[in-house]
Design a protein around this motif. Structure first.
Motif, short mmCIF file in Angstrom:
data_model
loop_
_atom_site.label_atom_id
_atom_site.label_comp_id
_atom_site.label_asym_id
_atom_site.label_seq_id
_atom_site.Cartn_x
_atom_site.Cartn_y
_atom_site.Cartn_z
N VAL A 1 9.32 1.16 -2.27
CA VAL A 1 7.98 0.88 -2.80
C VAL A 1 7.02 0.54 -1.67
O VAL A 1 5.89 1.05 -1.62
CB VAL A 1 8.04 -0.27 -3.83
CG1 VAL A 1 6.63 -0.75 -4.19
CG2 VAL A 1 8.77 0.19 -5.10
N ALA B 1 6.24 3.66 0.32
CA ALA B 1 5.41 4.56 -0.46
C ALA B 1 3.96 4.08 -0.48
O ALA B 1 3.02 4.87 -0.33
CB ALA B 1 5.95 4.67 -1.89
N ALA B 2 3.76 2.78 -0.67
CA ALA B 2 2.41 2.24 -0.70
C ALA B 2 1.72 2.45 0.63
O ALA B 2 0.53 2.83 0.69
CB ALA B 2 2.46 0.75 -1.06
N LEU C 1 -5.20 4.89 -4.30
CA LEU C 1 -3.84 4.35 -4.41
C LEU C 1 -3.64 3.75 -5.79
O LEU C 1 -4.41 2.89 -6.22
CB LEU C 1 -3.63 3.29 -3.34
CG LEU C 1 -2.27 2.59 -3.31
CD1 LEU C 1 -1.17 3.57 -2.92
CD2 LEU C 1 -2.30 1.41 -2.35
N ILE D 1 2.58 5.18 -6.53
CA ILE D 1 3.60 4.48 -5.75
C ILE D 1 4.96 4.63 -6.41
O ILE D 1 5.96 4.91 -5.75
CB ILE D 1 3.23 2.99 -5.60
CG1 ILE D 1 1.97 2.82 -4.77
CG2 ILE D 1 4.39 2.22 -4.96
CD1 ILE D 1 1.40 1.42 -4.77
N ARG E 1 6.32 8.19 -5.83
CA ARG E 1 6.76 8.41 -4.45
C ARG E 1 8.03 7.62 -4.14
O ARG E 1 8.90 8.11 -3.42
CB ARG E 1 5.63 8.00 -3.50
CG ARG E 1 5.93 8.15 -2.01
CD ARG E 1 6.02 9.61 -1.57
NE ARG E 1 4.76 10.30 -1.70
CZ ARG E 1 3.83 10.40 -0.74
NH1 ARG E 1 4.03 9.84 0.44
NH2 ARG E 1 2.72 11.08 -0.95
N LYS F 1 -1.42 -3.71 -6.93
CA LYS F 1 -1.22 -2.96 -5.69
C LYS F 1 -1.62 -3.79 -4.48
O LYS F 1 -1.08 -3.58 -3.39
CB LYS F 1 -1.99 -1.64 -5.73
CG LYS F 1 -3.50 -1.75 -5.72
CD LYS F 1 -4.15 -0.38 -5.78
CE LYS F 1 -5.67 -0.45 -5.71
NZ LYS F 1 -6.30 0.89 -5.79
N THR G 1 3.76 -5.24 2.35
CA THR G 1 3.90 -4.23 3.40
C THR G 1 3.31 -4.72 4.71
O THR G 1 3.94 -4.61 5.78
CB THR G 1 3.18 -2.93 2.96
OG1 THR G 1 3.77 -2.43 1.77
CG2 THR G 1 3.26 -1.86 4.03
#
Length: 199
Positions: free
Chosen positions: A25, A28-29, A41, A46, A49, A64, A71
């Motif tokens: 995750v 992907a983000a 986004l 997300i 992906r 998000k 991240t």
């Protein structure tokens, strides 16, 4: 007697997370932000992906923004650590050069810039960004400067928080406006703000 195991695709309840899914995750983000920007986004994208269910993401993260913060925190600790030893002007200069590269070349730097931009119009994002990322990092940066002051290596002309703003602000501004960050800019900031003037 063989041990029983939970099927890998069974949803988890509560706060426990499957580490492989969590990393998928986050990656992907990161990738999708670089490809489509913050506005493009979505949690749905997300999930696709990363190969996880959208409900799984919402069970672990409320938005998000929080995914991007996770991240950013993880990537910054790997690619932009604040020095915890050494107390020289060159230590600070090296950190600023790494920060400039982070902002202009690292996907995680784009995450930081996107969150800063979003925070200007969303108080919840601003509060979360400060609490989870900017505040803790600022504390470590302040400690880095304090060590250099105590060792006599630097002599800031401003208090430590103000000097951090004066050092980092121009780099963030140039990155936000899509400009390069010349090496000479970092050198000039260090020399003008941190080094004692010859008498």
């Amino acid at each position: 007697m063989p041990a029983t195991s939970t099927p890998p695709n069974r949803p988890r309840s509560g706060p426990r997370r499957d580490e492989a899914a969590r990393l998928a995750v986050l990656h992907a983000a990161d990738d999708l932000l670089v490809e489509h920007g913050f506005g493009g986004l979505t949690v749905e994208a997300i999930a696709r992906r990363a190969g996880v269910a959208k409900q799984t993401i919402y069970r672990w993260w409320p938005s998000k923004v929080e995914i991007l913060l996770d991240t950013l925190i993880a990537d910054s600790e790997k690619t932009l650590p604040v020095p915890e030893s050494g107390a020289t002007a060159d230590t600070v200069r090296g950190y600023l050069r790494a920060f400039a590269r982070f902002l202009t070349r690292d996907p995680a730097g784009q995450v930081l810039l996107a969150l800063i931009a979003h925070a200007q119009h969303h108080p919840d994002t601003a509060a979360s960004l400060h609490e989870r990322y900017l505040g803790p990092r600022r504390a470590r940066e302040r400690e880095m400067l304090a060590r250099a002051v105590e060792s006599g290596e630097i002599a800031p002309r401003l208090d430590l928080d103000a000097v951090l703003d004066a050092l980092l602000g121009p780099l963030v501004y140039r990155a936000l406006t899509g400009s390069s960050i010349p090496r000479a800019l970092v050198d000039t900031l260090v020399e003008d703000l941190l080094l004692p003037r010859a008498t």
